[in-house]
Write an enzyme that holds these catalytic residues in place. Structure first.
Site, PDB file in Angstrom:
ATOM      1  N   ASP A  57       1.101  -1.207  -0.030  1.00 21.83           N
ATOM      2  CA  ASP A  57       0.403   0.208   0.172  1.00 21.83           C
ATOM      3  C   ASP A  57       0.949   1.347   0.536  1.00 21.83           C
ATOM      4  OD1 ASP A  57      -2.401  -1.159  -0.130  1.00 21.83           O
ATOM      5  OD2 ASP A  57      -2.242  -2.160   1.908  1.00 21.83           O
ATOM      6  N   TYR A 115       6.706  -9.593   7.004  1.00 16.81           N
ATOM      7  CA  TYR A 115       6.757  -8.609   6.686  1.00 16.81           C
ATOM      8  C   TYR A 115       6.813  -7.774   7.988  1.00 16.81           C
ATOM      9  CZ  TYR A 115       3.640  -7.398   3.078  1.00 16.81           C
ATOM     10  OH  TYR A 115       3.215  -7.601   1.808  1.00 16.81           O
TER      11      TYR A 115
END
Length: 266
Positions: A57, A115
């Protein structure tokens, strides 16, 4: 592209997401995909379309993004790294390149994605890392956060942690690793799964932060998971603290792995 001399390349890419409206190509706003495709197309002397392992994003960073593309161009290996970098801005960099078999796919060949979310946990904000870390001034109880995080391990329906606009057909994902630890004034959340729902990592982190500041009672994360209702979870954590750090592929592809820099506490 049906020519006989088509080659497939995989690239490792780092980027500072602060300057872009996410990975995916946009009509007007700047994107990382667009910048990389432009640079590759210059080197190839034909239009290049790339596929990535994970579409990050706006504001999300990466030290482990993997992409692939196909080309008929006959270039030195260094042209796809040093050459491409010469046409990229300083906040995007190709860090490795490897020719792969035609069946390699950056997204569908991936086994897991990892992540790392980094929180600067100190009373005063940082000027240097303002766009690279999430600042939380209240002291976080990392032991509580890590305890609650373990309830999310395994295969579950993660509806409580998906964005309302998530377009995935299934809310089920399999988290294989989720650890929270402190390194001086930094609190780090490491998470690995087969794949992630839209905003899933940031929604998990946002909820763990509420645990860390003792806003929620013990076993809240477990109850939240079972409720399957996003409205009960914590606020979405800011994108600036999130990094895509590693994508795992089958060993036979023999892809390089980007080295962590010191900020990643290896």
């Amino acid at each position: 592209m049906v020519a006989k001399n088509v080659k497939t390349f995989a690239l490792g890419v780092e980027y500072d997401g602060s300057y872009y409206h996410g990975w995916q190509r946009q009509k007007i706003l700047p994107s990382i995909q667009e910048e990389i495709e432009k640079a590759l197309s210059i080197i190839a002397n034909h239009k290049i379309d790339v596929v990535c392992a994970g579409r990050t994003d706006a504001g999300v960073h990466s030290i482990g993004q993997v992409i692939h593309f196909k080309t008929t161009a006959n270039r030195k290996k260094s042209s796809w790294s040093i050459g491409v970098n010469s046409y990229l801005s300083e906040n995007i960099s190709v860090v490795w390149v490897k020719e792969v078999t035609e069946n390699f796919h950056a997204r569908y060949s991936a086994i897991t994605r990892s992540y790392r979310y980094i929180i600067y946990n100190y009373s005063l904000r940082s000027a240097i890392f303002q766009t690279k870390l999430n600042h939380i001034y209240r002291k976080l109880n990392v032991d509580k956060m890590n305890f609650e995080a373990q309830f999310l391990l395994g295969e579950h329906d993660f509806t409580s942690f998906r964005a309302l606009g998530c377009q995935s057909h299934s809310p089920w994902r399999n988290i294989t690793k989720l650890n929270v630890f402190r390194f001086h004034n930094w609190v780090v959340v490491d998470i690995t799964a087969n794949s992630f729902l839209h905003h899933m990592v940031r929604n998990i982190v946002g909820s763990l932060i509420e645990v860390g500041i003792s806003k929620k009672k013990e076993y809240w994360i477990k109850d939240l998971l079972e409720k399957k209702d996003r409205s009960h979870a914590g606020a979405t954590a800011p994108a600036k603290g999130l990094y895509l750090v590693y994508v795992e592929y089958p060993l036979h592809f023999n892809l390089p792995r980007s080295a962590y820099t010191s900020i990643f506490f290896k």
